[in-house]
Design a protein around this motif. Structure first.
Motif, PDB file in Angstrom:
ATOM      1  N   ILE A   7       0.856  -1.180   0.000  1.00  0.00           N
ATOM      2  CA  ILE A   7       0.000   0.000   0.000  1.00  0.00           C
ATOM      3  C   ILE A   7       0.896   1.234   0.000  1.00  0.00           C
ATOM      4  CG2 ILE A   7      -1.909  -1.163   1.144  1.00  0.00           C
ATOM      5  CD1 ILE A   7      -1.032   0.046   3.766  1.00  0.00           C
ATOM      6  N   ASN A   8       0.431   2.286  -0.660  1.00  0.00           N
ATOM      7  CA  ASN A   8       1.256   3.483  -0.774  1.00  0.00           C
ATOM      8  C   ASN A   8       1.343   4.196   0.575  1.00  0.00           C
ATOM      9  OD1 ASN A   8      -1.032   5.394  -0.510  1.00  0.00           O
ATOM     10  ND2 ASN A   8      -1.635   4.559  -2.520  1.00  0.00           N
ATOM     11  N   LYS A  38      -0.509   5.761   6.057  1.00  0.00           N
ATOM     12  CA  LYS A  38      -0.684   6.766   7.102  1.00  0.00           C
ATOM     13  C   LYS A  38      -2.130   6.790   7.587  1.00  0.00           C
ATOM     14  CE  LYS A  38      -0.085  11.749   7.869  1.00  0.00           C
ATOM     15  NZ  LYS A  38       0.300  13.029   7.230  1.00  0.00           N
ATOM     16  N   ILE A  39      -3.078   6.728   6.637  1.00  0.00           N
ATOM     17  CA  ILE A  39      -4.503   6.723   7.011  1.00  0.00           C
ATOM     18  C   ILE A  39      -4.827   5.501   7.867  1.00  0.00           C
ATOM     19  CG2 ILE A  39      -6.857   6.573   6.116  1.00  0.00           C
ATOM     20  CD1 ILE A  39      -5.895   8.095   3.641  1.00  0.00           C
ATOM     21  N   VAL A  40      -4.319   4.337   7.447  1.00  0.00           N
ATOM     22  CA  VAL A  40      -4.588   3.101   8.192  1.00  0.00           C
ATOM     23  C   VAL A  40      -3.991   3.182   9.591  1.00  0.00           C
ATOM     24  CG1 VAL A  40      -4.163   0.617   8.263  1.00  0.00           C
ATOM     25  CG2 VAL A  40      -4.773   1.702   6.102  1.00  0.00           C
ATOM     26  N   ALA A  41      -2.789   3.755   9.716  1.00  0.00           N
ATOM     27  CA  ALA A  41      -2.128   3.844  11.022  1.00  0.00           C
ATOM     28  C   ALA A  41      -2.945   4.704  11.989  1.00  0.00           C
ATOM     29  CB  ALA A  41      -0.724   4.410  10.850  1.00  0.00           C
ATOM     30  N   TYR A  42      -3.412   5.859  11.538  1.00  0.00           N
ATOM     31  CA  TYR A  42      -4.222   6.715  12.398  1.00  0.00           C
ATOM     32  C   TYR A  42      -5.571   6.053  12.706  1.00  0.00           C
ATOM     33  CZ  TYR A  42      -1.121  10.774  12.287  1.00  0.00           C
ATOM     34  OH  TYR A  42      -0.064  11.618  12.471  1.00  0.00           O
ATOM     35  N   SER A  91      -2.162  -3.708  14.121  1.00  0.00           N
ATOM     36  CA  SER A  91      -1.320  -4.004  12.965  1.00  0.00           C
ATOM     37  C   SER A  91      -1.767  -3.179  11.766  1.00  0.00           C
ATOM     38  CB  SER A  91      -1.391  -5.499  12.615  1.00  0.00           C
ATOM     39  OG  SER A  91      -0.690  -5.780  11.427  1.00  0.00           O
ATOM     40  N   ILE A  92      -0.783  -2.782  10.958  1.00  0.00           N
ATOM     41  CA  ILE A  92      -1.096  -2.133   9.675  1.00  0.00           C
ATOM     42  C   ILE A  92      -0.629  -3.013   8.518  1.00  0.00           C
ATOM     43  CG2 ILE A  92      -1.118   0.217  10.567  1.00  0.00           C
ATOM     44  CD1 ILE A  92       1.732   0.556   9.594  1.00  0.00           C
ATOM     45  N   VAL A  93      -0.477  -4.325   8.810  1.00  0.00           N
ATOM     46  CA  VAL A  93      -0.174  -5.309   7.770  1.00  0.00           C
ATOM     47  C   VAL A  93      -1.501  -5.831   7.231  1.00  0.00           C
ATOM     48  CG1 VAL A  93       0.896  -7.523   7.244  1.00  0.00           C
ATOM     49  CG2 VAL A  93       2.005  -5.961   8.841  1.00  0.00           C
ATOM     50  N   PRO A  94      -1.753  -5.743   5.928  1.00  0.00           N
ATOM     51  CA  PRO A  94      -3.026  -6.224   5.375  1.00  0.00           C
ATOM     52  C   PRO A  94      -3.252  -7.700   5.681  1.00  0.00           C
ATOM     53  CG  PRO A  94      -1.849  -4.916   3.748  1.00  0.00           C
ATOM     54  CD  PRO A  94      -0.894  -5.138   4.878  1.00  0.00           C
ATOM     55  N   ARG A  95      -4.467  -8.049   6.028  1.00  0.00           N
ATOM     56  CA  ARG A  95      -4.828  -9.443   6.299  1.00  0.00           C
ATOM     57  C   ARG A  95      -6.188  -9.731   5.694  1.00  0.00           C
ATOM     58  NH1 ARG A  95      -2.433 -12.939   9.898  1.00  0.00           N
ATOM     59  NH2 ARG A  95      -0.629 -12.111  11.005  1.00  0.00           N
ATOM     60  N   LEU A 140      -9.270 -10.747   3.212  1.00  0.00           N
ATOM     61  CA  LEU A 140      -9.657 -10.392   1.850  1.00  0.00           C
ATOM     62  C   LEU A 140      -9.505  -8.902   1.568  1.00  0.00           C
ATOM     63  CD1 LEU A 140     -12.871 -12.591   1.505  1.00  0.00           C
ATOM     64  CD2 LEU A 140     -10.587 -13.069   0.614  1.00  0.00           C
ATOM     65  N   ALA A 141      -9.865  -8.044   2.529  1.00  0.00           N
ATOM     66  CA  ALA A 141      -9.880  -6.622   2.222  1.00  0.00           C
ATOM     67  C   ALA A 141      -9.296  -5.747   3.319  1.00  0.00           C
ATOM     68  CB  ALA A 141     -11.319  -6.172   1.940  1.00  0.00           C
ATOM     69  N   ALA A 142      -8.998  -6.295   4.498  1.00  0.00           N
ATOM     70  CA  ALA A 142      -8.533  -5.478   5.612  1.00  0.00           C
ATOM     71  C   ALA A 142      -7.113  -4.988   5.361  1.00  0.00           C
ATOM     72  CB  ALA A 142      -8.590  -6.288   6.906  1.00  0.00           C
ATOM     73  N   LEU A 143      -6.929  -3.652   5.398  1.00  0.00           N
ATOM     74  CA  LEU A 143      -5.589  -3.066   5.247  1.00  0.00           C
ATOM     75  C   LEU A 143      -4.875  -2.980   6.587  1.00  0.00           C
ATOM     76  CD1 LEU A 143      -6.369  -0.194   2.717  1.00  0.00           C
ATOM     77  CD2 LEU A 143      -5.458  -2.474   2.256  1.00  0.00           C
ATOM     78  N   GLY A 144      -5.589  -3.173   7.659  1.00  0.00           N
ATOM     79  CA  GLY A 144      -5.032  -3.179   8.997  1.00  0.00           C
ATOM     80  C   GLY A 144      -6.098  -3.652   9.954  1.00  0.00           C
ATOM     81  N   TYR A 145      -5.731  -3.897  11.194  1.00  0.00           N
ATOM     82  CA  TYR A 145      -6.743  -4.365  12.140  1.00  0.00           C
ATOM     83  C   TYR A 145      -6.274  -4.116  13.562  1.00  0.00           C
ATOM     84  CZ  TYR A 145      -3.777  -8.417  13.039  1.00  0.00           C
ATOM     85  OH  TYR A 145      -2.740  -9.220  13.402  1.00  0.00           O
ATOM     86  N   THR A 146      -7.250  -3.980  14.434  1.00  0.00           N
ATOM     87  CA  THR A 146      -7.014  -3.899  15.870  1.00  0.00           C
ATOM     88  C   THR A 146      -7.681  -5.104  16.507  1.00  0.00           C
ATOM     89  OG1 THR A 146      -7.005  -1.480  15.793  1.00  0.00           O
ATOM     90  CG2 THR A 146      -7.327  -2.512  17.944  1.00  0.00           C
TER      91      THR A 146
END
Length: 657
Positions: A425-426, A431-435, A457-461, A463-469
């Protein structure tokens, strides 16, 4: 029984395709032998015992020109020639295009004639061969069908091939995490071991025990453990195996199954997924489309009434949909005991993990208690899969043992999906995912009643999640209080609010969060009676399937009530969102520190999140002040919203007057 085993071990019964191939080859060889070799080699001369000598065509022409032949028989593909000494016989293949052969024979005065290379028997056999092969194939497969399906029309009705008959070696020690269920079935084991003890005292043991639980909780394993502890035959069959396209086959199979169990009594019959045949007959179609299933169910009901309470046969059945079962199955005298095989609690998960790590080389630093805390709500099969996934990960890394990090990674796979390390991801989206994820984490840690953070995490997991808590409850929860529901709404709104506060523009990343938050508030109004919109009224009657199945809801409220509910949901979301914005503004510095650490490591633990928040609160001396202030602001906003609703109602009533 010995005869049955001989049939099962027979090579031809176990390998039908090989048997058919051998059968075909034998017929073809027999046909070739009868017809004979069309080349004419080694063929007996009619009326003579001499063997014919095969020569080439040029030698044959030389014999003609030298007048060494007495007679020539010409066939379709080869020629027989008899020597002038009446002792020699020659054969040769005809060369197509030789039109002068007859002229040469007449010129040399050699007698010639034609003959047919076939006879009436081979011609007849050639016509009959296809029919013989077809009849043979039909008899072969008809025999196989009859052996596999038993007696009756076309041999259907027998259940021997469907039933897995064994004496399991599984014991209660192999079943963990379901202690209450084991206690419920313990007396069944005692009855099967010592039936006379119960008969003499006049006790009636339950005929049937229905094991109810979510998929993967160990219903089949528990049934096997009952048979293993009692050391009795265990007849296991799937409910769908009784159903066939022919009416009456299922009922015949039920009869046959019970006959087998009675012959080997004491024994246990286990029917898995009994809802396949035990659905309520009231749900059947009016056109009789469920006649086969209903007849099978009727036969099962009759068989369960057909043996007395002193007959040492116990029927165990498993289902995760008890709400669809016919009431006749559940009445006393049939399945008169229902045992809930529920998802394990913390202690149960620890015991299950200990069972599944047997035979797996674990590192000394492994703490199964930590894994159990992270896996609240998972069933025994899920925990077994986590251990296996961790072992596979360790093997992939060429490790000698499974480490704690492998177990944590396996848990993440089970809860959040497979990491998409190749998905790049660019920097802007990162940055958006981290915030976004930091906003979720902060609200989870600073809101009363929210689930604590285990990992961000900001590692994509998936099908579509770019990050997760990853928020995991410390223990299974079977109900939620009102403040816990509002806390969950706040946590869901935290990601969207963080984008607005720190990025200055919102994105599509919060779509699922908003949907879930809306559903929570809607349920508070419609189902739980937690609002002034409908008071204690239940606006939708939901028929929810047992253990987390699908839900069917019927609307039973007016359009005006729907408008009030929509307005309440909208106002509530706005009020909660405003309080979340205040919380994020107060903890701005903590969010920035969290984002920096996420950028550096891409994954941070719940411990690191709590350390950042604690350090910020100590630095700014706002240990609990902020939470209290925000809660007061939230209460004021809720009071304002309530007053606005009341004013609106008064205005509407005055308009109606």
């Amino acid at each position: 029984m010995q005869d049955k085993n001989n049939k099962d071990n027979n090579f031809f019964n176990k390998n039908p395709l090989v048997t058919f191939a051998i059968f075909s080859v034998v017929i073809i060889l027999l046909f070739k032998t009868i017809v004979g070799d069309t080349q004419g080699t080694n063929e007996n001369v009619a009326g003579a015992s001499k063997r014919a000598k095969s020569i080439n065509y040029s030698e044959f022409k030389s014999l003609i020109s030298s007048k060494q032949l007495k007679k020539v028989d010409i066939g379709q593909s080869y020629i027989k020639a008899y020597g002038s000494d009446s002792l020699s016989v020659y054969t040769t293949r005809i060369v197509p295009g030789d039109t002068k052969l007859i002229e040469e024979l007449e010129k040399q005065g050699i007698e010639y004639t034609g003959f047919s290379e076939t006879n009436w028997f081979t011609e007849m056999f050639g016509w009959l061969l296809p029919f013989l092969i077809i009849i043979g194939i039909w008899m072969f497969f008809a025999g196989r069908m009859q052996k596999s399906m038993g007696s009756g029309i076309l041999g259907m009705g027998n259940s021997k091939k469907m039933v897995n008959s064994e004496k399991p070696k599984t014991k209660f020690d192999d079943v963990a995490g379901v202690e209450e269920a084991k206690e419920e079935v313990q007396e069944i084991v005692d009855f099967l071991k010592f039936p006379a003890r119960y008969v003499e005292i006049g006790a009636k043991i339950p005929k049937g025990v229905l094991l109810v639980g979510s998929p993967g909780t160990g219903k089949t394993l528990l049934a096997k453990a009952v048979a293993g502890e009692a050391d009795v035959p265990f007849f296991s069959v799937s409910g769908s195996s009784f159903i066939e396209m022919f009416v009456g086959v299922g009922a015949a199979r039920v009869r046959d199954l019970f006959e087998q169990a009675k012959k080997d009594a004491p024994s246990i019959i286990f029917i898995d997924e009994i809802d396949a045949i035990g659905k309520s007959r009231a749900a059947g179609g009016v056109m009789g489309g469920n006649d086969e299933r209903e007849q099978t169910l009727n036969q099962l009901l009759a068989e369960m009434d057909g043996f007395g309470t002193d007959t040492p046969i116990i029927i165990l059945a498993a289902t995760n949909r008890p709400e669809v079962l016919d009431q006749a199955l559940l009445r006393p005298g049939r399945f008169d005991r229902q045992v809930l095989v529920d998802k394990p609690d913390f202690e149960g998960r620890v015991k299950i993990l200990k069972v599944h790590v047997k035979g797996v080389k674990m590192d000394e630093d492994v703490e199964l208690e930590e894994v159990a805390r992270l896996t609240a709500g998972l069933a025994g099969a899920d925990l077994a899969n986590i251990i296996n996934e961790a072992a596979l990960l360790a093997g992939r890394k060429s490790q000698k043992t499974v480490k704690q990090s492998d177990l944590f990674e396996s848990v993440e796979r089970a809860l959040a999906g497979l990491a998409k390390k190749s998905r790049r991801i660019n920097p802007k989206e990162k940055k958006i995912v981290a915030y976004h994820e930091s906003g979720h984490a902060l609200l989870a840690e600073t809101t009363k009643g929210a689930k604590k953070v285990s990992k961000v995490s900001i590692v994509p997991r998936g099908l579509a999640a770019l990050g997760y808590t990853l928020n995991t409850p410390e223990e299974n929860k079977f109900m939620m209080q009102k403040h816990e529901l509002w806390a969950e709404v706040d946590v869901l709104l935290g990601g969207r609010a963080a984008e607005e506060v720190f990025i200055g523009e919102i994105s599509t990343g919060a779509g699922n969060d908003l949907e879930r938050a809306t559903d929570i508030i809607k349920s508070m109004v419609q189902t739980y009676g937690m609002s002034d919109v409908a008071g204690l009224m239940v606006l939708e009657k939901s028929r929810q399937s047992f253990l987390g199945g699908g839900m069917q809801a019927t609307r039973e409220y007016s359009d005006k009530m729907a408008e009030n509910m929509d307005e309440f949901i909208k106002t509530s979301l706005k009020a909660r969102y405003d309080t979340v914005l205040v919380r994020l503004e107060e903890y701005r510095e903590a969010i920035e520190d969290m984002v920096k650490l996420l950028y550096k490591k891409e994954n941070i633990t719940g411990v690191e999140v709590r350390e950042i928040i604690t350090a910020f609160e100590k630095k700014n001396n706002i240990d609990s002040k902020v939470t209290k202030v925000v809660d007061e602001i939230r209460d004021e906003l809720e009071e304002d919203a309530k007053m606005a609703d009341e004013a609106k109602d008064v205005e509407e009533k005055s308009d109606e007057k």
